[in-house]
Structures are given as structure tokens and as C-alpha cells.
Scaffold this active site. Structure first.
Site, short mmCIF file in Angstrom:
data_model
loop_
_atom_site.label_atom_id
_atom_site.label_comp_id
_atom_site.label_asym_id
_atom_site.label_seq_id
_atom_site.Cartn_x
_atom_site.Cartn_y
_atom_site.Cartn_z
N THR A 189 0.73 -1.52 -0.13
CA THR A 189 -0.43 0.03 -0.13
C THR A 189 0.73 1.83 -0.38
O THR A 189 2.43 1.23 0.54
CB THR A 189 -0.42 0.07 1.03
OG1 THR A 189 0.38 0.06 2.40
CG2 THR A 189 -1.70 -1.28 1.62
N GLU A 333 -6.05 -3.66 -0.13
CA GLU A 333 -6.27 -4.37 0.78
C GLU A 333 -7.49 -5.35 0.14
O GLU A 333 -8.12 -6.88 0.99
CB GLU A 333 -6.50 -4.20 2.22
CG GLU A 333 -5.21 -3.45 3.09
CD GLU A 333 -4.65 -1.95 2.31
OE1 GLU A 333 -4.95 -1.68 1.70
OE2 GLU A 333 -4.07 -2.21 3.63
N LYS A 442 -15.21 17.50 11.32
CA LYS A 442 -16.92 17.69 12.57
C LYS A 442 -17.15 19.16 12.68
O LYS A 442 -16.39 19.34 13.51
CB LYS A 442 -16.23 16.69 13.25
CG LYS A 442 -17.43 15.07 13.94
CD LYS A 442 -16.79 14.61 14.35
CE LYS A 442 -17.89 13.64 15.41
NZ LYS A 442 -17.05 12.14 16.02
N TRP A 447 -21.00 15.62 10.36
CA TRP A 447 -19.56 14.82 9.83
C TRP A 447 -20.30 15.42 8.37
O TRP A 447 -21.56 15.44 7.95
CB TRP A 447 -19.29 13.43 9.45
CG TRP A 447 -18.68 12.92 10.09
CD1 TRP A 447 -18.34 12.97 11.53
CD2 TRP A 447 -18.92 10.96 10.63
NE1 TRP A 447 -17.66 12.36 12.52
CE2 TRP A 447 -17.97 11.47 11.71
CE3 TRP A 447 -19.13 10.15 9.35
CZ2 TRP A 447 -18.09 10.22 12.11
CZ3 TRP A 447 -18.77 9.43 10.60
CH2 TRP A 447 -18.07 8.64 11.18
P1 AMP Z 1 -5.42 1.45 -2.79
O1 AMP Z 1 -5.25 1.31 -1.53
O2 AMP Z 1 -4.11 2.41 -2.95
O3 AMP Z 1 -6.24 1.69 -3.69
O4 AMP Z 1 -6.75 2.99 -2.63
C1 AMP Z 1 -7.45 2.93 -1.75
C2 AMP Z 1 -8.50 3.52 -1.27
O5 AMP Z 1 -8.86 4.27 -2.30
C3 AMP Z 1 -10.37 3.65 -0.50
O6 AMP Z 1 -9.95 3.20 1.06
C4 AMP Z 1 -10.50 4.88 -0.67
O7 AMP Z 1 -10.16 5.79 0.64
C5 AMP Z 1 -10.10 5.28 -2.08
N1 AMP Z 1 -10.91 5.27 -3.21
C6 AMP Z 1 -10.79 4.24 -4.23
N2 AMP Z 1 -11.94 3.82 -4.44
C7 AMP Z 1 -13.05 5.18 -4.52
C8 AMP Z 1 -13.59 5.70 -5.33
N3 AMP Z 1 -13.95 5.50 -6.65
N4 AMP Z 1 -14.09 6.95 -4.36
C9 AMP Z 1 -13.60 7.21 -3.07
N5 AMP Z 1 -12.37 6.76 -2.83
C10 AMP Z 1 -12.21 5.75 -3.37
#
Ligand code: AMP
Length: 544
Positions: A189, A333, A442, A447
Site C-alpha cells: 500500500t 487490501e 466534524k 460530519w
Molecule cells: P489504494 O489501496 O491505493 O487503492 O487506495 C484505496 C483507497 O482509495 C480507498 O480506501 C478509498 O479511500 C480510495 N478510493 C478507491 N476508490 C475510490 C472511489 N471510487 N471513490 C472514493 N475513494 C476511493
């Protein structure tokens, strides 16, 4: 009594065998780092993947060894995907946009035995290699002899040329079958706080994710599709497309390093691409190119967008070109796809405005994934589309622990994985991400969704990019502060930007102020780094 059906382990190699046997004329078309086009069919691809196993064996790669790649989307990267996992080793894709210390950290954490690199990243390898541990037995540059760059490696770390190694061996390898739960791929990640963490996928999780991702209400992949993954193979396995496309027999069109609007339009049109996938920034770049140049997309039918929230203006923008945007949500994940937005019968007959309000949500759970939202005390919240809570997920392609940690250590007592996202879910099961937990605002105990406000802000004609952060406030504890980057050649009138929120959100959601800046900080996966922005601007309203 057990069922009387044949048992076969779900193997990644089964995908490439299927593609070669049943779709021998399906192609992988790649724009190479050097700029020329390379194309071959799935039969040739499968033979070269087996040849690559022989190369890996010759270099001493054994069972469950980690093999790293620093590479664009292209045919050699695909060969490594299948060869490394297929032989029972683990492919570790590294994001080349990470810093040199982070790259060295994850190579050492994973204890990679070999590093494969595209020529583009030769300088990066040169800088990182002195920090690699002794487990790295060599570096392979993914090119032929004529294009080999000069790379200075530490003494005792040999440099190899991919095509020389391929020429010196044979393709007599036979794919083995082993336990489908065996580890196959590893991806770290990007880690907005702390060090990157490894997610270790299995053959089984990869196949189940690909089966589900190919369904009609997800990517809907077919043999007649020509799919261009813009999402990199180093970003969560290009969202599973390198597997799903071959399962379906679809042709893959690989863009390499040519990801700007003009190059992408040309490649999409020349190669008659029907489907593509990438993050919102990529589609924004493509849309701007189309609008400026007057070019059209001749064959494109649908774009998958994910990784960050997709603003309404992108849906509207591409609808005007006859190309439909579909949003998915997921995370490293979870392999990564968890939800996808396709309509249900209940959405028939919606007005255009109502339809956009549904389409801009992150979508509903794929078969295999379950999800729930909970309050600060862990109590499950109703799916009313209004209440936001912390989002947890479950499923056979969701991680249970980070690489190196105790199995199960990433789950709560009931087996749920807390995503760190905050979301609402509507009665039809459509997820709407409102924030990352760390980024929620907040205000007076309530929120406010930064994502919803950002989506509205980028709809302003002068705004190129926007971020909402929580700024400390004397009375309300936190209030939304809007940071905007102007479009090239535009100036920002703060009052006009604030006016765009009128009627779109409750008045108390409206940002307290607008700060105009030249650039927003981005992570290696293109996400806005809110932490850095908050550090800088959290006292902005107090200091005014
Ligand atoms: P990654 O592990 O780098 O793919 O990041 C995952 C995170 O990206 C998620 O937990 C979200 O916070 C964000 N994310 C992924 N897809 C979306 C989406 N379609 N809209 C908003 N946030 C997203």
C-alpha cells in the site's frame, strides 16, 4: 457426502493456458518504452511466459521467492506476471513513483531475490540498488541488447538483459498444479502514514476476484473487447485486468509510458479499444485533450474509474462523447475491487439529474464481498443513504493480515476488515464514500463529506483540482476549508467558487473560505495527500 465433481486448484497458470488454447488469436498489443508497437497472440505469449520460467529457474528463483518488478504496462511485464506466479514464486510489483528510500525499504522488507526493471527506471535502480540487502541476486533490464542502458550496480550484483536471457533458454516448461491458497503476488500500500505495508494475494483470491470482476454488471469483459488498462500493473495488479481479460479472451492493449491525452486517444482509436480503466485524473486529462483538439473516440464504449471519487463533470463530459463512465471502489487490501456501479431496474425512468446522483456513487458490492457501516462505538448503522459510518468489508479476496504479520491480525473478532473509509449505504446497497476516517470534518459534532464538496468544487469552470480539509474553528471545532488549483490561464474569484455550493449542499456544509494554491501534493498512487495539507492549513481560520 462430498459432491462428485472434478477438483482442480484455482491456478493463475490455468488462465494463460485457457487463453492460449481457446483464444489463440487474442492479442497483447504493447506500446514499448522505445515507442514502437509490439504485438503477439496469446499462444505466443503463453510460450514466452514458459520460457521466462526457465530464465527464472536459471537465475535460481525457487518456490515462493519474491521477484520484484519496476515496470509499465507491457508484454514483458505480463510474461513476468504469469511466469513468476505460475512457477510458485511471488511477483512483487513496485510503484516506481515511490521515493528511493521507500523502494529500498519494500525490496528489503519483501526480501526480493531479483528485480526486473523497464529501461525508464534504470536511474531509479542505480540509486536504490546500493541500499538493497544481500538477498537481491541481480537486476534484469526489460529490453533487448540494443536498448540496454548503462546501470551502475554494487559489486557482486549482476546486471542482465531480458532478451539475452530469453534467447539462451527454452520453453519446455510444464505448468504445475499446487494448493490454490499459495501466495502468488505481493503489492505494498502507498501508506499515507507510516511505512508501506504488503498485501499478499493467493492464486485462489486472484482467480475469484477476476471471475467476479468480469461479470456483466462489473467490467463485463468479452472476447470481442479490446481492453486498455491505463491503471498500472504496479497499482494493485491493474485492478485484475491482466487476469480477467485473458479469462474472457479479450485483447489487451498496453500503453506503456505514454499516458497523456494525445497519445492515449491515438492508441485507443488505432487499436479500436472498447474498454479502459484508470483513476479520475487520467480521464480528466483525456477529456481535456478531446475538448481542446476536437478528436473523438471512435470505438470506446466504457471507462472504469476508481481509486478516488469521480466528479459529475467527468460523467457528463464523457457522455457527450458517447462513452459511459462506470465507477468502482476498492483498495489494495481487497485485490482491489469491492463495489461497482451499474443500474438496477428500480433506476429505470429516473430523470437525468437523479440518474447522475446514483451514478456518482461508488456502487454495490460484487458477489463475494460483504460490507457494513458502523458508528464510533462499533454499532451497525442502517442503509438509509444518509447516515455515514466506518466501512468494514469481508470476502475471499480481502486480506486478513499484512505481509510479515500474524495471519488474521488485520481482522476484528468477527472477521471484518476495517477499510479506514467513511461511507453511507442506500437501501439498494449502493455505497457512497464520504471520506477517509482520518479526513472527516466534524463541525459542531456533525460530519461533513469532503468528497462531496470536492466533487462540486471541480465543477467550477476555473478550478482544475480541489481539496477540502478540516480547519480548526473556535466555535464549531472544525470547519471545511477549500484549497483550489486554478486551471491554466484562469484566475479564481473566491466568491464565485463559493457560490457554486449554493443549493447543492446544506448551508452549514459550505466551506468557510477558499485558498488558491499552485499545486496539491499527491501520493505515489495519485491521491491528494491531505495530511500534508492539514499540517499546513489547519490553523488558517484561526490565524485570519
Ligand atoms: P489504494 O489501496 O491505493 O487503492 O487506495 C484505496 C483507497 O482509495 C480507498 O480506501 C478509498 O479511500 C480510495 N478510493 C478507491 N476508490 C475510490 C472511489 N471510487 N471513490 C472514493 N475513494 C476511493
Amino acid at each position: 457426502m462430498l459432491g462428485l465433481m472434478q477438483h482442480q486448484e484455482l491456478m493463475i497458470s490455468a488462465i494463460v493456458k485457457h487463453a492460449a488454447r481457446h483464444h489463440p488469436n487474442g492479442e497483447i498489443v504493447s506500446k514499448t518504452t522505445e515507442g514502437a508497437m509490439h504485438r503477439y497472440n496469446y499462444r505466443e505469449f503463453e510460450a514466452r511466459s514458459r520460457r521466462m520460467v526457465r530464465v527464472l529457474q536459471g537465475l535460481g528463483v525457487g518456490w515462493q521467492d519474491r521477484v520484484a518488478t519496476l515496470a509499465w504496462n507491457g508484454y514483458r511485464h505480463m510474461e513476468l506476471y504469469y511466469a513468476v506466479s505460475g512457477m510458485g514464486a511471488i511477483i512483487h510489483t513496485i510503484n516506481p513513483r515511490l521515493s528511493v528510500p521507500d523502494i529500498a525499504y519494500i525490496v528489503n522488507h519483501a526480501e526480493d531475490v531479483l528485480v526486473f526493471s523497464d529501461t525508464t527506471f534504470a536511474p531509479l535502480i542505480g540509486a536504490a540498488a546500493p541500499h538493497f540487502g544481500k538477498h537481491v541476486r541481480g537486476v534484469v533490464i526489460m529490453c533487448d541488447r540494443a536498448n540496454m542502458p548503462a546501470v551502475k550496480l554494487p559489486d557482486g550484483m549482476p546486471l542482465y538483459c531480458y532478451e539475452d536471457l530469453m534467447d539462451a533458454t527454452d520453453d519446455t516448461y510444464i505448468w504445475p498444479e499446487f494448493d490454490e491458497r499459495t501466495a502468488a503476488t505481493l503489492c505494498y500500500t502507498s501508506g499515507t502514514t507510516g511505512r508501506p505495508k504488503g498485501v499478499l494475494y493467493s492464486h485462489r483470491s486472484t482467480l475469484l476476484h477476476a471471475f467476479s470482476g468480469g461479470m456483466a454488471d462489473v467490467m463485463g469483459l468479452r472476447a470481442s473487447d479490446r481492453v486498455l488498462p491505463v491503471v498500472p500493473m504496479f497499482h494493485v495488479n491493474a485492478w485484475g485486468i491482466p487476469y480477467g481479460a485473458l479469462m474472457a479472451g479479450a485483447t489487451l492493449v498496453m500503453p506503456g509510458r505514454f499516458l497523456d491525452g494525445a497519445n492515449m486517444t491515438a492508441l485507443m482509436n488505432d487499436e479500436k479499444v472498447t474498454m479502459s480503466a484508470g483513476v479520475p485524473t487520467v480521464w480528466l486529462g483525456l477529456l481535456q485533450h478531446l475538448q481542446k483538439s476536437g478528436d473523438r473516440l471512435g470505438s470506446m464504449q466504457r471507462l472504469m474509474v476508481g481509486g478516488s471519487a469521480c466528479p459529475r463533470m467527468l460523467y457528463e463530459g464523457f457522455d457527450a462523447y458517447g462513452v459511459r463512465i462506470y465507477q468502482g471502489w476498492g483498495m489494495t487490501e481487497m485485490s482491489p475491487v469491492g463495489t461497482y456501479n451499474a443500474p438496477k431496474p428500480i433506476h429505470d425512468g429516473l430523470s437525468l439529474d437523479e440518474e447522475y446522483k446514483v451514478r456518482i456513487k461508488q456502487g454495490r458490492a460484487l458477489f463475494g464481498v460483504d460490507m457494513k457501516i458502523v458508528d464510533d462505538n462499533g454499532a451497525e448503522l442502517p442503509w438509509d443513504g444518509l447516515k455515514s459510518g466506518h466501512l468494514s468489508v469481508k470476502g475471499p479476496w480481502v486480506t486478513n493480515a499484512y505481509y510479515g504479520d500474524e495471519p488474521g491480525s488485520a481482522l476484528d473478532a468477527d472477521g471484518w476488515f476495517a477499510t479506514g473509509d467513511v461511507a453511507a449505504i442506500d437501501p439498494e446497497g449502493y455505497l457512497e464514500i464520504t471520506d477517509r476516517s482520518k479526513d472527516v470534518i466534524k463541525s459542531g459534532g456533525e460530519w461533513i463529506s469532503s468528497i462531496q464538496l470536492e466533487n462540486i468544487a471541480v465543477g467550477h469552470p476555473d478550478v482544475a483540482e480541489a481539496a477540502i480539509i478540516a480547519a480548526t474553528h473556535e466555535k464549531w471545532a472544525e470547519r471545511p476549508l477549500l484549497l483550489v488549483v486554478p486551471k491554466q490561464g484562469h484566475t479564481i474569484d473566491k466568491a464565485s467558487v463559493l457560490a457554486i455550493f449554493d443549493g447543492q449542499v446544506a448551508t452549514w456544509w459550505k466551506p468557510d473560505d477558499v485558498v488558491v494554491i499552485d499545486e496539491l501534493p499527491h501520493s505515489a498512487t495519485g491521491k491528494i495527500q491531505k495530511l500534508a495539507l492539514r499540517d499546513k492549513y489547519k490553523n488558517y481560520l484561526l490565524d485570519k
